[in-house]
Design a protein around this motif. Structure first.
Motif, PDB file in Angstrom:
ATOM      1  N   ARG A 480       1.172   2.867  16.294  1.00 12.85           N
ATOM      2  CA  ARG A 480       2.097   3.239  15.266  1.00 12.85           C
ATOM      3  C   ARG A 480       2.669   1.900  14.747  1.00 12.85           C
ATOM      4  O   ARG A 480       3.044   1.753  13.635  1.00 12.85           O
ATOM      5  N   THR A 481       2.874   1.008  15.605  1.00 10.22           N
ATOM      6  CA  THR A 481       3.506  -0.311  15.018  1.00 10.22           C
ATOM      7  C   THR A 481       2.323  -1.066  13.954  1.00 10.22           C
ATOM      8  O   THR A 481       2.595  -1.528  12.942  1.00 10.22           O
ATOM      9  N   ASN A 482       1.024  -1.024  14.469  1.00 16.10           N
ATOM     10  CA  ASN A 482       0.001  -1.506  13.698  1.00 16.10           C
ATOM     11  C   ASN A 482       0.063  -0.687  12.352  1.00 16.10           C
ATOM     12  O   ASN A 482      -0.204  -1.232  11.086  1.00 16.10           O
ATOM     13  N   LEU A 483       0.386   0.725  12.326  1.00 18.55           N
ATOM     14  CA  LEU A 483       0.244   1.433  11.107  1.00 18.55           C
ATOM     15  C   LEU A 483       1.369   0.770  10.182  1.00 18.55           C
ATOM     16  O   LEU A 483       1.430   0.707   8.861  1.00 18.55           O
ATOM     17  N   ALA A 484       2.593   0.602  10.868  1.00 19.55           N
ATOM     18  CA  ALA A 484       3.728   0.078   9.978  1.00 19.55           C
ATOM     19  C   ALA A 484       3.328  -1.246   9.556  1.00 19.55           C
ATOM     20  O   ALA A 484       3.987  -1.508   8.155  1.00 19.55           O
ATOM     21  N   HIS A 485       2.710  -1.931  10.085  1.00 21.81           N
ATOM     22  CA  HIS A 485       2.603  -3.222   9.472  1.00 21.81           C
ATOM     23  C   HIS A 485       1.663  -3.262   8.433  1.00 21.81           C
ATOM     24  O   HIS A 485       1.588  -3.920   7.362  1.00 21.81           O
ATOM     25  N   THR A 486       0.639  -2.201   8.578  1.00 18.34           N
ATOM     26  CA  THR A 486      -0.390  -1.923   7.460  1.00 18.34           C
ATOM     27  C   THR A 486       0.406  -1.524   6.128  1.00 18.34           C
ATOM     28  O   THR A 486       0.155  -2.075   5.105  1.00 18.34           O
ATOM     29  N   TYR A 487       1.517  -0.458   6.314  1.00 18.55           N
ATOM     30  CA  TYR A 487       2.252   0.115   5.260  1.00 18.55           C
ATOM     31  C   TYR A 487       2.851  -1.199   4.520  1.00 18.55           C
ATOM     32  O   TYR A 487       2.984  -1.212   3.243  1.00 18.55           O
ATOM     33  N   ARG A 488       3.391  -2.100   5.644  1.00 19.44           N
ATOM     34  CA  ARG A 488       4.266  -3.267   5.154  1.00 19.44           C
ATOM     35  C   ARG A 488       3.602  -3.923   4.193  1.00 19.44           C
ATOM     36  O   ARG A 488       3.793  -4.634   2.968  1.00 19.44           O
ATOM     37  N   ARG A 489       2.040  -4.176   4.440  1.00 20.99           N
ATOM     38  CA  ARG A 489       1.379  -4.954   3.564  1.00 20.99           C
ATOM     39  C   ARG A 489       0.862  -4.484   2.399  1.00 20.99           C
ATOM     40  O   ARG A 489       0.361  -5.028   1.282  1.00 20.99           O
ATOM     41  N   LEU A 490       0.902  -3.015   2.438  1.00 22.82           N
ATOM     42  CA  LEU A 490       0.528  -2.286   1.259  1.00 22.82           C
ATOM     43  C   LEU A 490       1.770  -2.219   0.426  1.00 22.82           C
ATOM     44  O   LEU A 490       1.774  -1.490  -0.726  1.00 22.82           O
ATOM     45  N   ARG A 491       2.783  -2.673   0.862  1.00 22.40           N
ATOM     46  CA  ARG A 491       4.061  -2.644  -0.003  1.00 22.40           C
ATOM     47  C   ARG A 491       4.576  -1.254  -0.048  1.00 22.40           C
ATOM     48  O   ARG A 491       5.233  -0.747  -0.815  1.00 22.40           O
ATOM     49  N   LEU A 492       4.202  -0.333   0.904  1.00 21.64           N
ATOM     50  CA  LEU A 492       4.972   0.970   1.120  1.00 21.64           C
ATOM     51  C   LEU A 492       5.972   0.903   2.044  1.00 21.64           C
ATOM     52  O   LEU A 492       5.997   1.236   3.268  1.00 21.64           O
ATOM     53  N   ASP A 493       6.915   0.367   1.380  1.00 20.19           N
ATOM     54  CA  ASP A 493       8.096  -0.156   2.314  1.00 20.19           C
ATOM     55  C   ASP A 493       8.728   1.066   2.854  1.00 20.19           C
ATOM     56  O   ASP A 493       9.054   0.957   3.996  1.00 20.19           O
ATOM     57  N   ASP A 494       8.806   2.168   2.313  1.00 18.55           N
ATOM     58  CA  ASP A 494       9.778   3.174   3.043  1.00 18.55           C
ATOM     59  C   ASP A 494       8.795   3.623   4.089  1.00 18.55           C
ATOM     60  O   ASP A 494       9.537   4.090   5.092  1.00 18.55           O
ATOM     61  N   ASP A 495       7.538   4.054   3.813  1.00 14.96           N
ATOM     62  CA  ASP A 495       6.427   4.295   4.960  1.00 14.96           C
ATOM     63  C   ASP A 495       6.633   3.429   6.068  1.00 14.96           C
ATOM     64  O   ASP A 495       6.691   3.772   7.359  1.00 14.96           O
ATOM     65  N   ALA A 496       6.719   2.166   5.800  1.00 15.45           N
ATOM     66  CA  ALA A 496       6.727   1.111   6.913  1.00 15.45           C
ATOM     67  C   ALA A 496       7.965   1.419   7.703  1.00 15.45           C
ATOM     68  O   ALA A 496       7.873   1.208   9.025  1.00 15.45           O
ATOM     69  N   LEU A 497       9.087   1.447   7.170  1.00 18.88           N
ATOM     70  CA  LEU A 497      10.345   1.661   7.739  1.00 18.88           C
ATOM     71  C   LEU A 497      10.377   2.819   8.674  1.00 18.88           C
ATOM     72  O   LEU A 497      10.851   2.695   9.628  1.00 18.88           O
ATOM     73  N   ARG A 498       9.709   3.834   8.102  1.00 20.89           N
ATOM     74  CA  ARG A 498      10.041   5.146   8.893  1.00 20.89           C
ATOM     75  C   ARG A 498       9.060   5.125  10.206  1.00 20.89           C
ATOM     76  O   ARG A 498       9.410   5.398  11.275  1.00 20.89           O
ATOM     77  N   GLU A 499       7.777   4.204  10.331  1.00 24.85           N
ATOM     78  CA  GLU A 499       6.963   4.060  11.323  1.00 24.85           C
ATOM     79  C   GLU A 499       7.595   3.063  12.390  1.00 24.85           C
ATOM     80  O   GLU A 499       7.811   3.393  13.562  1.00 24.85           O
ATOM     81  N   PHE A 500       8.467   2.173  11.729  1.00 27.73           N
ATOM     82  CA  PHE A 500       8.832   1.214  12.538  1.00 27.73           C
ATOM     83  C   PHE A 500      10.350   1.707  13.321  1.00 27.73           C
ATOM     84  O   PHE A 500      10.427   1.717  14.470  1.00 27.73           O
ATOM     85  N   ASP A 501      10.976   2.860  12.556  1.00 25.33           N
ATOM     86  CA  ASP A 501      12.159   3.326  13.103  1.00 25.33           C
ATOM     87  C   ASP A 501      11.601   4.357  14.303  1.00 25.33           C
ATOM     88  O   ASP A 501      12.227   4.606  15.344  1.00 25.33           O
ATOM     89  N   THR A 502      10.218   5.043  14.024  1.00 26.31           N
ATOM     90  CA  THR A 502       9.764   5.783  15.116  1.00 26.31           C
ATOM     91  C   THR A 502       9.357   5.213  16.126  1.00 26.31           C
ATOM     92  O   THR A 502       9.721   5.507  17.416  1.00 26.31           O
TER      93      THR A 502
END
Length: 646
Positions: A480-502
């Motif tokens: 899940r952390t890996n997925l969040a970092h991937t979203y962050r690099r894709l500039r999908l900031d809201d999705d990344a924050l959601r995964e980091f919060d999880t």
């Protein structure tokens, strides 16, 4: 007198009084000169461990060529003497395909094998004395059925010979032929499953092809004819890979426990523990294996899973006690030295662990956990070339399991050989498509190849499958952390924050996660939020240099807003926007990461991305990743420098 002597011989054999059985059997054969009595005397010699005498007796009576049961016994004697080439020459290399039970054209009594034995096959090769009172027709049917089973057993022996010659493909086909002839030849089924000779999909396809309908009970009730077939099918289902069809497994377990009272049976409990281990529910699996060992402390089939769970849960004291006791009581068991090796591995004594894993593998060349543990010792020391060699050996020995291929991919990834890593992981994916560990590793490789969208799909699929199989969510915080970092690099900031919060909500209290959130807030021009989460990162790791640097930047941005009343997105003197500035900042982080990794390469390679030591190959499962490694692993010990770009 002959009947009296036969009963005496059988009674002595039943009581394991082999000297008495040999003495009486010899006198009976001298009286009768009957082939049947010669066969039974050879059986007694075999049971007593007199393999040479048994083989000589069968050869002298000229029984080997005339009857399948005698040929089987003679070949078995040769195998027990490690004369595998001679045994294979005696058995022949061709399976009797005309006897396959799935052949609808075959009828009872067809083929010369069923009529081969005028001697031992007719009376009491394995038949109970009460069968002598049946009519001639029943005797013929019983003799043909007995000969079929001996032909299946000879296919099993062929498989053993091929396996000793490292011809594993031919061994697999021989075992499968044994089951096609007689689906009740469990020895052949056990070799296929225990040694992981078939992939999960291949196991399922082969199970569908087996003729379980050929199994018939002895009841006169026609409604009960199909019950033995269903019973055997369910027993076999519990032994298959737990990745392929967990619903069928659970149905079989429930039926066997409810209708047949096998809920506390050791093999059923072990199958449950194996499933829980694949779900990373180590505490639940350990409670089951402990209950099995309470009833039977020396059930060695349980130890690979039991020891793996103890390693995952870091119960080093318990590992020490088990290893010490087994070394005192059972020094000839491979599981003993597996336990010793795992204890040394868990306590960081890698060289000692390697020595005992090697000893276990030499005692049993098909002991999968020992091979995986041996390879892990090289990986733990950063000796990637030796680790690749050891994992390759495991992949050659256990062709049906995907885990050696996964570990080969991880080693190539550690050596920054992404193309080879991807190829090995694709090979593993062709063997098993439902292991979250494999999908997570594939996502990591794609991430490092800057194929971020594909990486996000892999991480998402890994988490979905882990949820479907009711896996422990804590075990997959890394994915899940890996997925969040991937979203962050894709500039999908809201999705990344959601995964980091999880991740944080599920217990991943890691300074690096807070740092990543702070970087996202900076990119979103929210410096106050960035300051808050970066303070939380420093509360966990006060000396974190990345958190400190990001906090200083966030404070500068916040001060610019407070003092000048400017929008952070337009506060740059060169007129550029904040996004470009943070892009440059990420580039700087990447350069610093490269320099840090160059300085600490030897230490970084020593950490093998959280792999656990020996689980089980084949029958059982081999080592698994601890709480998910790879990009920003879930262990919580990686720096943000690694987390941000790995």
């Amino acid at each position: 007198m002959e009947r009296f002597l036969r009963e005496w011989r059988q009674d002595a054999l039943n009581k394991a009084q082999y000297d008495s059985a040999i003495f009486i059997g010899d006198k009976l054969l001298a009286m009768t000169k009957d082939d049947n009595d010669a066969f039974w005397l050879a059986q007694v010699h075999f049971a007593a461990g007199n393999y040479t005498r048994a083989q000589t007796l069968l050869s002298k009576q000229d029984l080997i060529a005339s009857n399948p049961s005698c040929r089987y016994l003679a070949a078995h004697c040769l195998i027990r003497q490690n004369h595998f080439v001679d045994a294979l020459a005696l058995l022949g290399e061709r399976s009797p395909t005309h006897l396959f039970a799935s052949n609808p054209k075959r009828k009872t009594g067809r083929g010369n094998t069923g009529r081969a034995g005028a001697g031992p096959g007719r009376g009491t090769t394995t038949k109970a004395p009460e069968r002598q009172g049946q009519d001639r027709g029943d005797d013929a049917v019983g003799e043909e059925s007995s000969n079929r089973r001996y032909e299946a057993a000879m296919c099993y022996l062929r498989g053993l010979c091929y396996a000793k010659q490292n011809a594993f493909d031919r061994a697999k086909e021989a075992y499968k032929d044994a089951l096609r002839i007689d689906v009740q030849c469990f020895e052949a089924f056990s070799q296929l499953v225990k040694n992981s000779l078939m992939s999960p999909d291949e196991e399922d396809e082969f199970m569908q092809s087996l003729e379980f309908g050929s199994i018939r009970g002895s009841s006169d009730d026609p409604d009960m004819d199909e019950e033995p077939a269903d019973y055997v099918r369910m027993l076999y289902q519990t032994q298959l890979s737990k990745y392929r069809n967990p619903r069928a497994f659970n149905t079989a377990i429930e039926s066997l426990s409810t209708h047949y009272g096998l809920g506390r049976n050791a093999d059923i409990l072990l199958a449950k523990a194996d499933l829980l281990y694949t779900q990373c529910r180590f505490k639940d699996a350990l409670s089951i294996t402990e209950s099995v060992l309470e009833d039977d402390k020396y059930n060695f089939a349980v130890y690979p899973v039991h020891l793996a769970c103890l390693y995952e849960l870091r119960k080093n004291n318990v590992l020490f006690l088990i290893a010490h006791e087994l070394a005192d009581t059972h020094p000839d068991e491979p599981s003993t030295w597996l336990a010793v090796g795992i204890y040394y591995f868990a306590t960081g004594k890698i060289a000692d662990a390697r020595r005992y894993f090697s000893k276990a593998s030499m005692m049993d060349a098909n002991f999968g956990p020992a091979w995986i543990g041996f390879a892990h010792t090289f990986a733990a020391e950063g000796e990637h070339d030796q680790a690749v060699t050891a994992y390759s050996t495991a992949a050659r020995l256990f062709t049906g399991t995907h885990l050696p291929q996964v570990f080969l991919g991880m080693q190539n990834h550690a050596m920054n050989n992404m193309t080879a890593a991807e190829e090995f992981l694709k090979t593993a994916y062709s063997l098993c498509r439902t292991d979250p560990l494999l999908l997570n590793e594939m996502g990591i490789v794609l991430y490092h190849q800057d194929r971020l969208k594909d990486a996000a799909k892999m991480f998402t699929q890994a988490l979905r499958i882990a949820d479907d199989m009711d896996s422990d969510p804590h075990a997959w915080l890394g994915a899940r952390t890996n997925l969040a970092h991937t979203y962050r690099r894709l500039r999908l900031d809201d999705d990344a924050l959601r995964e980091f919060d999880t991740v944080l909500r599920d217990g991943g209290k890691d300074a690096a996660v807070f740092c990543a959130k702070g970087l996202i807030f900076l990119e979103k021009a929210m410096p106050d939020e960035a300051v808050r989460v970066l303070h939380e990162a420093l509360a966990i790791h006060p000396q974190d240099p990345i958190a400190t640097e990001l906090l200083n930047k966030a404070l500068e941005e916040s001060a610019a807003v407070d003092d000048l009343g400017l929008d952070p997105s337009s506060s740059h003197p060169d007129g550029g926007d904040a996004m470009a500035d943070f892009d440059r900042f990420e580039e700087e982080l990447g350069e610093r990461k490269f320099a840090a990794r160059a300085r600490l390469e030897s230490r970084a390679r020593g950490r093998d991305k959280g792999k656990a030591v020996a689980g089980k190959v084949g029958g059982r499962r081999s080592g698994r990743l601890a709480a998910g490694g790879g990009a920003g692993g879930a262990g919580g010990g990686e720096s943000f420098m690694e987390m941000s770009d790995e």
